[in-house]
Design an enzyme around this catalytic site. Structure first.
Site, mmCIF file in Angstrom:
data_model
loop_
_atom_site.group_PDB
_atom_site.id
_atom_site.type_symbol
_atom_site.label_atom_id
_atom_site.label_comp_id
_atom_site.label_asym_id
_atom_site.label_seq_id
_atom_site.Cartn_x
_atom_site.Cartn_y
_atom_site.Cartn_z
ATOM 1 N N ASP A 32 -1.784 -7.736 -5.907
ATOM 2 C CA ASP A 32 -3.010 -7.848 -5.127
ATOM 3 C C ASP A 32 -2.671 -8.687 -3.898
ATOM 4 O O ASP A 32 -2.440 -9.899 -4.010
ATOM 5 C CB ASP A 32 -4.094 -8.521 -5.960
ATOM 6 C CG ASP A 32 -5.398 -8.749 -5.209
ATOM 7 O OD1 ASP A 32 -5.451 -8.488 -3.983
ATOM 8 O OD2 ASP A 32 -6.371 -9.208 -5.841
ATOM 9 N N VAL A 33 -2.625 -8.071 -2.735
ATOM 10 C CA VAL A 33 -2.161 -8.776 -1.541
ATOM 11 C C VAL A 33 -3.138 -9.841 -1.061
ATOM 12 O O VAL A 33 -2.812 -10.620 -0.168
ATOM 13 C CB VAL A 33 -1.845 -7.795 -0.385
ATOM 14 C CG1 VAL A 33 -0.715 -6.856 -0.764
ATOM 15 C CG2 VAL A 33 -3.092 -7.031 0.059
ATOM 16 N N SER A 62 -5.270 -0.115 13.858
ATOM 17 C CA SER A 62 -5.967 1.165 13.923
ATOM 18 C C SER A 62 -6.629 1.292 15.281
ATOM 19 O O SER A 62 -6.948 0.290 15.931
ATOM 20 C CB SER A 62 -7.039 1.239 12.828
ATOM 21 O OG SER A 62 -7.902 2.343 13.024
ATOM 22 N N GLY A 103 0.823 -1.210 0.000
ATOM 23 C CA GLY A 103 0.000 0.000 0.000
ATOM 24 C C GLY A 103 0.847 1.244 0.000
ATOM 25 O O GLY A 103 0.521 2.245 0.634
ATOM 26 N N ALA A 104 1.960 1.195 -0.737
ATOM 27 C CA ALA A 104 2.992 2.240 -0.625
ATOM 28 C C ALA A 104 2.913 3.312 -1.711
ATOM 29 O O ALA A 104 3.800 4.150 -1.804
ATOM 30 C CB ALA A 104 4.382 1.599 -0.646
ATOM 31 N N ARG A 141 0.872 5.730 -1.817
ATOM 32 C CA ARG A 141 0.423 7.027 -1.280
ATOM 33 C C ARG A 141 0.285 6.921 0.238
ATOM 34 O O ARG A 141 0.420 5.846 0.816
ATOM 35 C CB ARG A 141 -0.925 7.422 -1.902
ATOM 36 C CG ARG A 141 -2.029 6.416 -1.626
ATOM 37 C CD ARG A 141 -3.295 6.703 -2.419
ATOM 38 N NE ARG A 141 -3.059 6.616 -3.846
ATOM 39 C CZ ARG A 141 -3.037 5.464 -4.529
ATOM 40 N NH1 ARG A 141 -3.233 4.316 -3.905
ATOM 41 N NH2 ARG A 141 -2.804 5.456 -5.821
ATOM 42 N N TYR A 149 -14.011 -3.043 9.192
ATOM 43 C CA TYR A 149 -12.677 -2.490 9.401
ATOM 44 C C TYR A 149 -12.186 -2.758 10.822
ATOM 45 O O TYR A 149 -11.025 -3.148 11.037
ATOM 46 C CB TYR A 149 -12.729 -0.990 9.110
ATOM 47 C CG TYR A 149 -11.411 -0.269 9.112
ATOM 48 C CD1 TYR A 149 -10.526 -0.376 8.043
ATOM 49 C CD2 TYR A 149 -11.062 0.574 10.165
ATOM 50 C CE1 TYR A 149 -9.332 0.324 8.021
ATOM 51 C CE2 TYR A 149 -9.866 1.282 10.152
ATOM 52 C CZ TYR A 149 -9.005 1.148 9.079
ATOM 53 O OH TYR A 149 -7.823 1.844 9.073
ATOM 54 N N ALA A 150 -13.068 -2.570 11.808
ATOM 55 C CA ALA A 150 -12.699 -2.812 13.206
ATOM 56 C C ALA A 150 -12.329 -4.276 13.427
ATOM 57 O O ALA A 150 -11.345 -4.585 14.112
ATOM 58 C CB ALA A 150 -13.838 -2.399 14.133
ATOM 59 N N ALA A 163 -11.241 -6.408 11.193
ATOM 60 C CA ALA A 163 -9.980 -6.701 10.510
ATOM 61 C C ALA A 163 -8.790 -6.168 11.291
ATOM 62 O O ALA A 163 -7.770 -6.853 11.451
ATOM 63 C CB ALA A 163 -10.008 -6.106 9.103
ATOM 64 N N LYS A 164 -8.904 -4.938 11.798
ATOM 65 C CA LYS A 164 -7.781 -4.324 12.514
ATOM 66 C C LYS A 164 -7.563 -4.969 13.882
ATOM 67 O O LYS A 164 -6.421 -5.049 14.360
ATOM 68 C CB LYS A 164 -8.018 -2.820 12.651
ATOM 69 C CG LYS A 164 -7.921 -2.068 11.327
ATOM 70 C CD LYS A 164 -6.606 -2.325 10.608
ATOM 71 C CE LYS A 164 -6.333 -1.317 9.510
ATOM 72 N NZ LYS A 164 -5.084 -1.631 8.774
#
Length: 252
Positions: free
Chosen positions: A62-63, A141, A12-13, A15, A153-154, A156-157
């Protein structure tokens, strides 16, 4: 292998936090594989890494695709050298209230953040174990503690934190440390999109967040990159299995 020639892989580098991290690691003497979904978008980061004194390689990957990840790591090893540092930063958001969240919203976010970290870590760890040295840092996060509209998202993080602690236990005996960095609000294109969803300008959104933050400002990608650089360095050899919150104050 000498310290100043160690190879770092940053996903994800193209940006944001990933780009800032790649540039910071180059300044610390790393050669950097700049990994993102579209290789063509990695150009500005590659140029910045080169300007910082490092050698950079743009890699499209694609990770979430195991075969693509394995091929990417083979390419990095062939063109730069075996990875000694891995930063799992690739991420997406698909925010919505639970009752509106689609299967694809859930699957996409969990796949990129959690499956991506798993696949990249599995692919890179062999070289680290062989070398007797490795640094793996994954981006979590403050949302891992729970955040309205971010069930995917929660989850996953939070999963990244559990994954980090477990892999730290497995790889520590081989000289490999495994940690996570959990940013709070950081000004990126992703958070600009969040402002739009909230019906606010970026300036209004950032001001609202800053007012709720102990240090009374929002985070910058460089704030996170500095934390990652510490955990990726030789001086963090006795730090493993930890999550460092970079959130401008206590995460609550």
């Amino acid at each position: 292998m000498t310290t100043d020639r160690r190879v770092a892989v940053v996903t994800g580098a193209a940006r944001g936090i990933g780009a800032a991290t790649a540039i910071r690691l180059a300044r610390d003497g790393r050669d950097v594989a700049v990994v993102d979904l579209a290789e063509a978008e990695c150009g500005p980061t590659v140029d910045a890494v080169t300007a910082a004194g490092g050698t950079a390689l743009a890699v499209g990957c694609d990770v979430t695709d195991g075969a693509a990840v394995a091929a990417a790591v083979r390419r990095v090893t062939a063109e730069l050298g075996p990875p000694a540092v891995l930063v799992n930063n690739a991420g997406v958001t698909r925010d919505n209230a639970l009752f509106r969240m689609t299967d694809d919203d859930w699957d996409t976010v969990v796949a990129v953040h959690l499956r991506g970290a798993f696949l990249m870590t599995r692919a890179c760890q062999a070289a680290m174990v062989d070398a007797g040295f490795g640094r793996i840092v994954s981006l979590s996060s403050t949302s891992a503690l729970g955040n309205r509209g971010q069930a995917n998202y929660a989850a996953a993080k939070a999963g990244v934190q559990g994954f980090t602690r477990t892999v730290a236990l497995e790889l520590g005996r081989f000289g490999v440390t495994v940690n996570a960095v959990a940013p709070g609000f950081v000004a990126t294109a992703m958070t600009a999109a969040a402002a739009e969803r909230a019906g606010l300008t970026v300036e209004e959104f950032e001001a609202e967040i800053a007012a709720r933050t102990a240090v009374r400002r929002i985070g910058r990608p460089e704030d996170v990159a500095d934390a990652v650089a510490y955990l990726a360095g030789d001086g963090a050899g006795y730090v493993s299995g930890q999550t460092l919150y970079v959130a401008g104050g206590p995460a609550g």
